[in-house]
Design a protein around this motif. Structure first.
Motif, PDB file in Angstrom:
ATOM      1  N   MET A 142      -1.402 -28.292 -12.927  1.00 50.97           N
ATOM      2  CA  MET A 142      -0.351 -28.356 -11.983  1.00 50.97           C
ATOM      3  C   MET A 142       0.147 -26.849 -11.654  1.00 50.97           C
ATOM      4  SD  MET A 142      -0.312 -31.099 -10.628  1.00 50.97           S
ATOM      5  CE  MET A 142       1.661 -31.478 -10.016  1.00 50.97           C
ATOM      6  N   ALA A 194       4.957 -25.447 -19.947  1.00 49.93           N
ATOM      7  CA  ALA A 194       5.199 -25.868 -21.533  1.00 49.93           C
ATOM      8  C   ALA A 194       4.119 -25.138 -21.966  1.00 49.93           C
ATOM      9  CB  ALA A 194       5.122 -27.314 -21.725  1.00 49.93           C
ATOM     10  N   VAL A 211      -1.603 -20.202 -13.817  1.00 43.36           N
ATOM     11  CA  VAL A 211      -1.263 -20.107 -15.186  1.00 43.36           C
ATOM     12  C   VAL A 211      -2.612 -19.843 -15.945  1.00 43.36           C
ATOM     13  CG1 VAL A 211      -0.668 -21.295 -17.224  1.00 43.36           C
ATOM     14  CG2 VAL A 211       0.622 -21.402 -15.206  1.00 43.36           C
ATOM     15  N   PRO A 256       3.164 -31.666 -20.370  1.00 38.65           N
ATOM     16  CA  PRO A 256       3.633 -32.873 -19.710  1.00 38.65           C
ATOM     17  C   PRO A 256       2.678 -33.432 -18.968  1.00 38.65           C
ATOM     18  CG  PRO A 256       4.846 -30.860 -18.537  1.00 38.65           C
ATOM     19  CD  PRO A 256       4.084 -30.460 -19.322  1.00 38.65           C
ATOM     20  N   VAL A 261      -2.963 -31.805 -19.508  1.00 38.94           N
ATOM     21  CA  VAL A 261      -4.102 -31.144 -18.764  1.00 38.94           C
ATOM     22  C   VAL A 261      -5.174 -30.391 -19.617  1.00 38.94           C
ATOM     23  CG1 VAL A 261      -4.586 -29.318 -17.393  1.00 38.94           C
ATOM     24  CG2 VAL A 261      -3.021 -31.067 -16.549  1.00 38.94           C
ATOM     25  N   PRO A 262      -4.640 -29.396 -20.548  1.00 44.70           N
ATOM     26  CA  PRO A 262      -5.545 -28.833 -21.247  1.00 44.70           C
ATOM     27  C   PRO A 262      -6.544 -29.520 -22.159  1.00 44.70           C
ATOM     28  CG  PRO A 262      -3.485 -27.819 -21.521  1.00 44.70           C
ATOM     29  CD  PRO A 262      -3.258 -29.093 -20.829  1.00 44.70           C
TER      30      PRO A 262
HETATM   31  S1  SF4 Z   1      -1.471 -26.737 -18.660  1.00 46.19           S
HETATM   32 FE1  SF4 Z   1       0.106 -28.152 -18.169  1.00 46.19          FE
HETATM   33  S2  SF4 Z   1       1.979 -27.037 -18.649  1.00 46.19           S
HETATM   34 FE2  SF4 Z   1       0.408 -25.599 -18.365  1.00 46.19          FE
HETATM   35  S3  SF4 Z   1       0.602 -24.974 -16.335  1.00 46.19           S
HETATM   36 FE3  SF4 Z   1      -0.940 -26.641 -16.407  1.00 46.19          FE
HETATM   37  S4  SF4 Z   1       0.305 -28.706 -15.834  1.00 46.19           S
HETATM   38 FE4  SF4 Z   1       1.733 -26.998 -16.512  1.00 46.19          FE
END
Ligand code: SF4
Ligand code: SF4
Ligand code: SF4
Ligand code: SF4
Ligand code: SF4
Ligand code: SF4
Lengths: 330, 421
Positions: A121, A127, A145, A163, A166-167
């Motif tokens: 996202m 986080a 990011v 939250p 994703v990774p």
């Molecule tokens: S990995 Fe998770 S916390 Fe990091 S930017 Fe993507 S959605 Fe946000």
């Protein structure tokens, strides 16, 4: 007590205090550099985002193909992506597919299912960035990011923290396992290109642009077709706001989104962390306090032993006297 | 003359010395097998990746190794700093006999925590990265750096035992002989300097411990709603710190009674019951914080139904906190080595379960299809580490002067007199 002994004792006391002072100064020095090492986010006002209109998406999954291609990942022919059998299973972004499209039932029209593309996202207060032990993640001013493989130690704390879950991680690789997630095509963006998935989408379900404009655009769409859209932009405030935003006709928790508060995920933990380590004053004070305690208890003990020594000495002299007297008496 | 020798024996036995005992017993051989089994699975992890021996996946990135080997390991090694605070900082001499065993446990405990981290992180060869790549916002960074520094401090605190044992006795064989004088020189140098600066390290050890014990609690705070509300609270760092302090002395008692049993010494009840009398109040404080937090956040609603998390929470609180709290406040318990051992074991169980709950039970990631449970490989490695720790402990107390042997005990007196004769 002879003078030499006194000297060595006061010396050791001086050493003691000096030692504490040196360590205190060292800690304070460390704090200064640590204070500026934290990954602070300087967000640009016109940072980019992407708006996904799930009412437009047809589930062709070409975005999945384009994303893999753009990241030089092994990928089958684009035609194979038209196979809709994959939708039988709910999927999440993975090592081999940084973005995935899922399908959900449409209560308004059973013949036209709802398709939802998901990926990282790109949170405004991520986080993962706050959590990463070595700062391998960073939020760029323009929105993406990104993850730096050269730093990552593979601890997977980012995955615990995210939250949106994703990774993902290479569990099957013994050497140089990677962390995978959508990088918002940061490299392409730098070169002035739009993200690969946005580029390929045949129905323009994804709009790329400055986040603030996307929010305005999303509001307009909701206003124009209130019978189609929920009056809600997912991502505007979730977890402190995200770069990727979603419009939908069905409640978001029913189409694969977690229900999240508006609080940024790192908020609480960072303020605790900063509370405990505010310029290292609390740890340094604790150090000083314990040092003082130790010194005092040491002093007390020395005095105690001295007193008991004196008492012993007196008793000894008394005894000698007594023996003397007894001898004389005899 | 006779009198004099007896006096000497009793005097010497107030100081720690090496335990003279045979290393291999049936129990030790079983431990060796467990350790080997763990090593086999570790080989699998290093050859074929973390996924080949663990049940970890993209939803459950952390499991038994982080929950037990690292988080519980750090908590259970807290005996090191609590007894250092009592023995050295407060200069309570009567506790000196527990400081060294506690120091050795902490040293070995933290060494295995470091090993646990080493095998759990995907790129173990980058384990030094946090030293040069800093992220002050990350609780994990704080824990990592603090544990690294504290481990170093523990080894420095152990140095006097090495000099005490080997100074004037360096005897290496063969061509290594030429190093004897050099080694001897360094031992003497360390011995001369170390005691003057030791207090710096002792205080640093206590400060570092309070820091990372609490930061370990901050770790899961960032997981936010992914964690069950029974455990997710902003006061986690405080709860972790207090529970670590509360388990410090029970761990020392547990281990001291075990060691005296296995080396056939009389347990040092006069010290242990004094230590035990301090546990009750600390457990009481912990319970008060825990209940206070529960009522402020109104999480008791989750305890109405007997769900799995609720059962785990009840077990942790009743078996691990309330029962031992009552026991430790009882004079009879403090005087009996069996009851004291039981009460201490319960506290240890409680803290172990608490860490497992925080890192595994409470963690409920979105999208996970099946819940995580540890694999045979993960269990084998964890058990293997514990077995190795016990073996190292046994070896260390036989090599270094760690344990103060009670002179009242007949057998010891006998072996001693044999040595003198
Ligand atoms: S990995 Fe998770 S916390 Fe990091 S930017 Fe993507 S959605 Fe946000
Ligand atoms: S205490 Fe505040 S200033 Fe210092 S490192 Fe932490 S966040 Fe930065
Ligand atoms: S796995 Fe890599 S990127 Fe994720 S927190 Fe650990 S070091 Fe950072
Ligand atoms: S932005 Fe780039 S990396 Fe992210 S899903 Fe689209 S194509 Fe993939
Ligand atoms: S390419 Fe566009 S329409 Fe096709 S699945 Fe992706 S987002 Fe939907
Ligand atoms: S508290 Fe001090 S020792 Fe621990 S990580 Fe921070 S700076 Fe380093």
């Amino acid at each position: 007590m002879n003078p030499e002994e006194v000297n060595s004792k006061s010396n050791s006391r001086r050493d003691f205090l000096k030692g504490i002072a040196t360590v205190g100064a060292g800690v304070a020095g460390l704090s200064y550099s640590a204070a500026y090492a934290g990954a602070e986010n300087i967000l640009s006002e016109d940072r980019f985002g992407a708006l996904v209109d799930t009412t437009l998406c047809v589930g062709c999954r070409h975005c999945e193909w384009a994303c893999a291609k753009a990241h030089k990942m092994p990928v089958p022919e684009i035609e194979s992506f038209n196979n809709r059998k994959v939708f039988q299973e709910f999927r999440r972004p993975s090592n081999s597919s940084l973005t995935v499209v899922n399908e959900f039932e449409n209560p308004k029209n059973r013949l036209i299912p709802i398709n939802v593309k998901q990926q990282c996202m790109h949170c405004d207060r991520p986080a993962c960035v706050s959590a990463c032990i070595v700062g391998a993640f960073s939020k760029t001013a323009k929105g993406p990011v990104v993850w730096d493989s050269d730093k990552c130690i593979g601890c997977r704390y980012c995955m615990v923290a995210c939250p949106f879950q994703v990774p993902t991680f290479d569990y099957e690789k013994a050497i140089q396992p990677m962390i995978y997630k959508c990088d918002f095509c940061a490299e392409r963006q730098k070169g002035g290109d739009i993200p690969a998935c946005v580029d390929i989408c045949p129905v323009e379900a994804i709009t790329f642009g400055p986040r603030s404009e996307l929010i305005r655009e999303a509001r307009n769409r909701i206003k124009r077709k209130p019978e189609v859209y929920l009056d809600y932009i997912y991502g505007e405030y979730e977890a402190g706001g995200t770069s990727w935003l979603y419009l939908a006709s069905k409640i978001f928790t029913e189409i694969g989104f977690p229900k999240l508060s508006q609080k940024a995920a790192p908020g609480v933990s960072e303020s605790i962390q900063h509370g405990i380590f505010a310029y290292f004053i609390p740890p340094a004070s604790l150090y000083a306090l314990l040092g003082g305690l130790m010194w005092m208890s040491k002093m007390k003990k020395e005095i105690d032993t001295e007193i008991s020594k004196e008492i012993e000495e007196e008793e000894r002299i008394e005894k000698i006297h007594r023996i003397d007297m007894e001898g004389k008496n005899e | 003359m006779n009198n004099l020798t007896l006096n000497q024996i009793s005097h010497n036995s107030h100081l720690p010395s090496q335990v003279k005992f045979k290393f291999f017993t049936p129990g030790v051989i079983i431990l060796c097998l467990f350790a080997l089994n763990g090593l086999v699975f570790l080989a699998g992890r290093f050859l074929f990746g973390i996924g080949s021996v663990t049940n970890l996946n993209n939803f459950y990135p952390w499991g038994l190794w982080i929950g037990v080997d690292v988080a519980a390991g750090v908590a259970l090694a807290a005996g090191g700093f609590t007894s250092a605070a009592l023995g050295h900082v407060m200069h309570k001499d009567e506790y000196h006999s527990i400081v060294r065993p506690a120091l050795l446990t902490a040293l070995l405990g933290y060494t295995f925590v470091a090993c646990g981290v080493f095998v759990d992180i995907g790129r173990y060869y980058y384990i030094w990265h946090p030293l040069v790549m800093w992220n002050g916002n990350s609780a994990l960074f704080e824990v990592g750096i603090c544990v690294m520094i504290y481990l170093t401090v523990l080894y420095i605190e152990f140095l006097p035992l090495v000099t005490e044992r080997f100074m004037g006795r360096v005897k290496m064989w063969g061509f290594l002989k030429i190093f004897n004088p050099i080694l001897e020189f360094f031992l003497r140098l360390t011995d001369k300097t170390i005691n003057k600066v030791m207090f710096i390290f002792i205080i640093a050890g206590v400060v570092l411990s309070t820091l990372h014990q609490s930061s370990l609690g901050t770790l899961m705070v960032i997981a936010g709603d992914k964690m069950h509300p029974l455990w997710q609270t902003p006061v986690l760092p405080l709860l972790f710190l207090v529970s670590a302090i509360s388990v410090g002395f029970p761990m020392v008692i547990f281990e001291s009674i075990l060691a005296s049993r296995s080396f056939k010494l009389a347990p040092e009840m006069h010290v242990l019951s004094k230590l035990g009398s301090m546990v009750g109040p600390i457990l009481g404080i912990y319970l008060a914080f825990k209940l206070g937090d529960m009522f402020i956040r109104e999480t008791f609603v989750y305890l109405k139904e007997l769900t799995f998390p609720a059962i785990m929470f009840y077990s942790e609180m009743i078996i691990g906190v309330i029962v031992p709290l009552i026991m430790f406040l009882n004079k009879k318990v403090l005087q009996s080595s069996k009851l004291l051992f039981t009460a201490s074991s319960l506290v240890i169980f409680g803290v172990l379960l608490n860490r497992i709950n925080n890192f595994i039970t409470a963690y409920k990631p979105p999208y996970a299809k099946v819940a995580y449970y540890p694999s045979i490989g993960e269990l084998s490695v964890t058990i293997g580490f514990v077995a190795m720790l016990v073996l190292f402990y046994r070896a260390c107390v036989m090599i270094f002067p760690v344990i103060t042997q009670n002179h009242n005990h007949v057998e010891i007196a006998k072996t001693k007199s044999k040595v003198i004769l």
